[in-house]
Structures are given as C-alpha cells and as structure tokens.
Design an enzyme around this catalytic site. Sequence first.
Site, PDB file in Angstrom:
ATOM      1  N   ALA A  76       0.830  -1.210   0.000  1.00 59.14           N
ATOM      2  CA  ALA A  76       0.000   0.000   0.000  1.00 59.14           C
ATOM      3  C   ALA A  76       0.857   1.251   0.000  1.00 59.14           C
ATOM      4  CB  ALA A  76      -0.928   0.006   1.218  1.00 59.14           C
ATOM      5  N   ASP A  77       0.251   2.334  -0.462  1.00 61.00           N
ATOM      6  CA  ASP A  77       0.898   3.648  -0.411  1.00 61.00           C
ATOM      7  C   ASP A  77      -0.182   4.711  -0.221  1.00 61.00           C
ATOM      8  OD1 ASP A  77       3.660   5.031  -1.011  1.00 61.00           O
ATOM      9  OD2 ASP A  77       2.113   6.254  -1.972  1.00 61.00           O
TER      10      ASP A  77
END
Length: 200
Positions: A76-77
Amino acid sequence: MPPVLTDKRILLASNSPRRRELLGMILPEYSVPESVDIEECYPADLAADDVPSYLSRLKAGPYLSILDERDILITADTVVIVDGHILGKPKDHADACLMLGMLSGRTHTVVTGVTISDINDSYTFSESTEVTFENLEDFEIEEYVLRYRPYDKAGAYGIQEYIGAIGIKEIKGSFYNVMGLPVGALYRHLRRFIKARDFS
C-alpha cells in the site's frame, strides 16, 4: 478469520506500524516479510490521485518471487493531495510546519492505493477521503511537530494524534484510510480476490 482465508498466508510488505496495527484489526494472523528498499519514483505526468496505486504496485514487485501458492501479498501507499499537488513525508521540522500551514483551514484529499497479489495475478484499488482542517494556530502546529515528530507521515500529520483531535473539522470517507490503510475496503476486496482465484 473468514473461512476463505483459513488456508492462505497473508503477507503485509510494509514498515508502517500504523498499517500493521490496522491490518491486525481484520486479520489476527499475518506475516511481515523482510523489508526491501524501493525507490518510490513515479512518472511526472501521472495524475496525483493515480500515484498511490502506481506505487503500491511498484512496492509489490520485489516480493513476488518469494510467494508460494498459498501466499497473498498486500502492499500500500498513501498520499496527501492539496491543490492537485502531492505532499509527501516532510524532510525536517520546518518542512512539517510548512505542510501543516498549507492544510490549515482547508480541505485536502487522502488517497491510499492497495495492491493484492498472489503468484499468478494482482489487483489494485484505491480509496479517497476528504479531510477538512480548522484554522490551526502557529503554536498548535509547532507543539504537534515538536511532540510527535511526524516525519514518517504523508502530509506531516497523523489523524489519530493530537493534531487530528484538535484540528480536524470534517471527514468525508474512511477514517482508517487517512491513517494509511482502508481496512473495510481491503477486507471486501481481499475476499473477492481469493474467491475469484479459488474458482478460476
């Protein structure tokens, strides 16, 4: 744990203690693989709200070779976007104060991109949340940065900390997304991802 996940090994490739805590809310058992350094670069012409999805896919790449048939990888970011520009992690105290000053009294968007991968395929989704700050006093910003040192946080703040408690006026969307992982959406997409592959 949902029955569809019982024979899977979930891997979270993230150094973020907040993401690890949030994933633990929906998955009591998961593993964290050894960290791999990744240069988080993206094309200059990429739309700001597409950046976190791009980076979540980029983060998955180095781990795909270690997966076996029962492994599911999550990467994730999260980015903070104001006026179409991305606010990353602050370089230092002054930079953190500058970012919070930019967010003061205004609405910004927090976007998290999440990629779910196995040895055969991957799926990426993103979640957006609008956050509106009250007008922040200079001493409030200064106190927060001194106490919490938010240098590992996009936009220089953690919604679960002091500045969120006293400064946030309104949220439209997922609170947990602003923390760094939209756990409700992840839970639903994770189940769909696994079911689709089990019946393919």
